[in-house]
Scaffold this active site. Structure first.
Site, PDB file in Angstrom:
ATOM      1  N   ARG A 162       0.844  -1.220   0.000  1.00 29.59           N
ATOM      2  CA  ARG A 162       0.000   0.000   0.000  1.00 29.59           C
ATOM      3  C   ARG A 162       0.873   1.262   0.000  1.00 29.59           C
ATOM      4  NH1 ARG A 162      -2.836  -3.790  -0.687  1.00 29.59           N
ATOM      5  NH2 ARG A 162      -4.880  -4.195   0.259  1.00 29.59           N
ATOM      6  N   SER A 245     -10.976  -0.803   3.090  1.00 31.04           N
ATOM      7  CA  SER A 245     -10.212  -0.944   4.348  1.00 31.04           C
ATOM      8  C   SER A 245      -9.772   0.423   4.843  1.00 31.04           C
ATOM      9  CB  SER A 245      -8.953  -1.785   4.113  1.00 31.04           C
ATOM     10  OG  SER A 245      -9.328  -3.044   3.638  1.00 31.04           O
ATOM     11  N   GLU A 340      -5.377   3.894   5.889  1.00 35.15           N
ATOM     12  CA  GLU A 340      -4.992   3.653   4.489  1.00 35.15           C
ATOM     13  C   GLU A 340      -5.360   4.847   3.581  1.00 35.15           C
ATOM     14  OE1 GLU A 340      -5.651  -0.439   2.954  1.00 35.15           O
ATOM     15  OE2 GLU A 340      -6.473   0.612   1.229  1.00 35.15           O
TER      16      GLU A 340
HETATM   17  C1  LIG Z   1     -15.445  -0.874  -1.392  1.00 35.55           C
HETATM   18  C2  LIG Z   1     -13.971  -0.567  -1.556  1.00 35.55           C
HETATM   19  C3  LIG Z   1     -13.080  -1.605  -1.700  1.00 35.55           C
HETATM   20  C4  LIG Z   1     -11.720  -1.329  -1.875  1.00 35.55           C
HETATM   21  N1  LIG Z   1     -10.856  -2.377  -2.003  1.00 35.55           N
HETATM   22  C5  LIG Z   1      -9.544  -2.155  -2.176  1.00 35.55           C
HETATM   23  C6  LIG Z   1      -8.634  -3.247  -2.325  1.00 35.55           C
HETATM   24  O1  LIG Z   1      -9.021  -4.406  -2.345  1.00 35.55           O
HETATM   25  N2  LIG Z   1      -7.327  -2.973  -2.478  1.00 35.55           N
HETATM   26  C7  LIG Z   1      -6.854  -1.680  -2.498  1.00 35.55           C
HETATM   27  O2  LIG Z   1      -5.624  -1.501  -2.638  1.00 35.55           O
HETATM   28  N3  LIG Z   1      -7.687  -0.618  -2.360  1.00 35.55           N
HETATM   29  C8  LIG Z   1      -9.003  -0.822  -2.202  1.00 35.55           C
HETATM   30  N4  LIG Z   1      -9.867   0.243  -2.053  1.00 35.55           N
HETATM   31  C9  LIG Z   1      -9.324   1.617  -2.036  1.00 35.55           C
HETATM   32  C10 LIG Z   1      -9.422   2.343  -3.403  1.00 35.55           C
HETATM   33  O3  LIG Z   1     -10.392   1.763  -4.224  1.00 35.55           O
HETATM   34  C11 LIG Z   1      -8.084   2.359  -4.151  1.00 35.55           C
HETATM   35  O4  LIG Z   1      -7.071   2.921  -3.358  1.00 35.55           O
HETATM   36  C12 LIG Z   1      -8.181   3.129  -5.472  1.00 35.55           C
HETATM   37  O5  LIG Z   1      -6.986   2.984  -6.197  1.00 35.55           O
HETATM   38  C13 LIG Z   1      -8.454   4.629  -5.272  1.00 35.55           C
HETATM   39  O6  LIG Z   1      -8.773   5.144  -6.559  1.00 35.55           O
HETATM   40  P1  LIG Z   1      -9.501   6.545  -6.754  1.00 35.55           P
HETATM   41  O7  LIG Z   1      -9.460   6.852  -8.216  1.00 35.55           O
HETATM   42  O8  LIG Z   1     -10.828   6.508  -6.123  1.00 35.55           O
HETATM   43  O9  LIG Z   1      -8.499   7.523  -5.995  1.00 35.55           O
HETATM   44  P2  LIG Z   1      -8.838   8.715  -4.971  1.00 35.55           P
HETATM   45  O10 LIG Z   1      -9.470   8.144  -3.768  1.00 35.55           O
HETATM   46  O11 LIG Z   1      -9.536   9.801  -5.650  1.00 35.55           O
HETATM   47  O12 LIG Z   1      -7.370   9.179  -4.623  1.00 35.55           O
HETATM   48  C14 LIG Z   1      -6.512   8.345  -3.880  1.00 35.55           C
HETATM   49  C15 LIG Z   1      -5.112   8.956  -3.911  1.00 35.55           C
HETATM   50  O13 LIG Z   1      -4.611   8.918  -5.246  1.00 35.55           O
HETATM   51  C16 LIG Z   1      -4.283  10.239  -5.690  1.00 35.55           C
HETATM   52  N5  LIG Z   1      -4.603  10.289  -7.131  1.00 35.55           N
HETATM   53  C17 LIG Z   1      -5.763   9.901  -7.728  1.00 35.55           C
HETATM   54  N6  LIG Z   1      -5.658  10.019  -9.065  1.00 35.55           N
HETATM   55  C18 LIG Z   1      -4.415  10.496  -9.324  1.00 35.55           C
HETATM   56  C19 LIG Z   1      -3.701  10.858 -10.512  1.00 35.55           C
HETATM   57  N7  LIG Z   1      -4.245  10.738 -11.730  1.00 35.55           N
HETATM   58  N8  LIG Z   1      -2.434  11.327 -10.375  1.00 35.55           N
HETATM   59  C20 LIG Z   1      -1.857  11.463  -9.172  1.00 35.55           C
HETATM   60  N9  LIG Z   1      -2.475  11.166  -8.007  1.00 35.55           N
HETATM   61  C21 LIG Z   1      -3.740  10.682  -8.083  1.00 35.55           C
HETATM   62  C22 LIG Z   1      -5.116  11.173  -4.824  1.00 35.55           C
HETATM   63  O14 LIG Z   1      -4.529  12.452  -4.733  1.00 35.55           O
HETATM   64  C23 LIG Z   1      -5.087  10.418  -3.500  1.00 35.55           C
HETATM   65  O15 LIG Z   1      -3.871  10.649  -2.832  1.00 35.55           O
HETATM   66  C24 LIG Z   1     -11.245   0.010  -1.880  1.00 35.55           C
HETATM   67  C25 LIG Z   1     -12.161   1.067  -1.749  1.00 35.55           C
HETATM   68  C26 LIG Z   1     -13.520   0.782  -1.603  1.00 35.55           C
HETATM   69  C27 LIG Z   1     -14.503   1.915  -1.491  1.00 35.55           C
END
Ligand SMILES: Cc1cc2nc3c(=O)[nH]c(=O)nc-3n(C[C@H](O)[C@H](O)[C@H](O)COP(=O)(O)OP(=O)(O)OC[C@H]3O[C@@H](n4cnc5c(N)ncnc54)[C@H](O)[C@@H]3O)c2cc1C
Length: 347
Positions: A162, A245, A340
């Protein structure tokens, strides 16, 4: 006029920012970069790994920048492996399903993770025994400091559990001046027929058997098993606000893991990439916090690692319950759980 971010974060928190800029073509980046030079900013993907706390009266005084870059391009194959470049604004799960439908294996264990492709390298998303860094060749980004494009080969991204260089910079550096905006990610995948399924995660092989898969499974079959397990365990953020998580599994040295396991029979200890990890979910449940509700926020009764918004939770409620969990686990096991998601602004 502040912009509401409530529908742009999966916890469904009411948060406000000064402005929101969507990047739909990378040729727009030089001008956006110049215009943001003196401004505080935050990069938002699908909002599934952030806790935004700001009210309409005290909005986040920053500009949110969001990737709307789209497209999947095939790169020349190398040594029998397929190479793809996927734009950062694509939805992660759709991209995974596209690879599977196109006969490519490697991302099936990561099906149904919410969010965008651009955010996948940030915390090196992982599930069911696979981390995305194992399939990444390079990360393309815009550098807000140098006002130029930059390419990071996977080896220079400092991927870990992570963790990545990008997450390190946004958690430890000036949170309101993120340096790199990820524009695309290059992946290396195998033909589905030659792909080796990763079935080490407890419960995955059993689910395949329940689904009637008896032969070594094809990647699409593994994805279906993962999807059915995830649907069972995790609340759908379109129905119940959550960020998956809330805490990372603590990484500890082996000696401490052995000592804790002997004092706490049943404590799951697992090894991944030469690291010893403890199950944060088990620690939270054993500290008596599973199912606990405080106002409009609760620890899921199904999954102790997930905090859910029961409808009208504020960031203060979420962070208050998260803190209570940290205190309870510290009191019982002497371990401080690390959140996280990225908390904006940081506490
Ligand atoms: C139901 C559920 C289940 C999940 N299961 C998992 C799992 O199994 N494993 C896991 O690892 N995670 C999991 N996650 C967490 C999440 O889905 C991931 O971390 C995902 O990659 C976040 O993507 P996002 O586009 O929503 O990013 P955001 O939440 O919008 O941003 C997350 C971070 O990434 C940065 N960011 C986003 N896009 C960019 C970009 N283009 N350039 C630079 N920085 C950027 C943001 O500034 C922030 O720091 C889960 C979340 C939920 C709600």
């Amino acid at each position: 006029m502040p912009i509401s971010l409530q529908t742009l974060n999966t916890l469904g928190l009411t948060a406000w920012a000064d402005a929101l800029i969507g990047v739909s073509n990378s040729t727009e980046l030089p001008a956006i970069s110049q215009s943001l030079e003196e401004k505080d900013r935050f990069i938002l993907g699908g909002g599934s790994n952030v806790v935004l706390h700001a009210s309409q009266e005290a909005p986040l005084a920053l500009t949110c920048v969001q990737s709307q870059l789209k497209g999947i391009v095939r790169l020349p194959a190398r040594e029998g492996l397929s190479r793809l470049r996927c734009a950062s604004g694509e939805t992660w799960h759709d991209f995974v399903m596209w690879t599977l439908a196109n006969g490519l294996g490697g991302l099936e264990n990561l099906a149904l993770i919410p969010g965008t492709v651009g955010a996948a390298p940030i915390q090196n998303i992982g599930a069911y025994g696979v981390e995305v860094c194992e399939r990444i060749e390079a990360v393309h980004a815009w550098d807000f400091e140098r006002h130029d494009h930059v390419v990071f080969p996977a080896e220079s991204c400092q991927f870990g559990y992570r963790h990545s260089l990008f997450k390190e910079l946004s958690f430890q550096g000036p949170w309101n001046r993120p340096r790199f905006f990820i524009t695309a990610v290059d992946f290396v995948l195998s033909p589905a027929t030659k792909s080796s399924p990763v079935l080490s995660y407890k419960g995955l092989s059993e689910r395949l058997t329940e689904l009637g898969v008896t032969e070594p499974p094809m990647p699409m079959q593994v994805a279906h098993a993962v999807i059915s397990l995830r649907k069972e365990k995790l609340p759908d953020p379109s129905e119940v606000g959550n960020v998956g998580s809330f805490f990372k599994n603590p990484v500890v040295d082996e000696e401490l893991a052995r000592a804790l396991a002997s004092q706490n029979p049943g404590l799951p200890v697992f090894q991944q990439n030469n690291q010893t990890k403890l199950s944060a979910g088990w620690l939270i449940e054993s500290a008596g916090m599973k199912g606990v509700q405080r106002g409009q926020v609760a620890v899921s009764a199904n999954h102790a690692l997930v905090l859910t918004n029961l409808g009208a939770a504020t960031a203060r409620d979420v962070l208050g319950l998260a803190h209570e969990i940290q205190e309870a686990v510290m009191a019982r096991f002497g371990l401080w759980l690390e959140p996280e998601p990225q908390i904006i602004p940081p506490l």
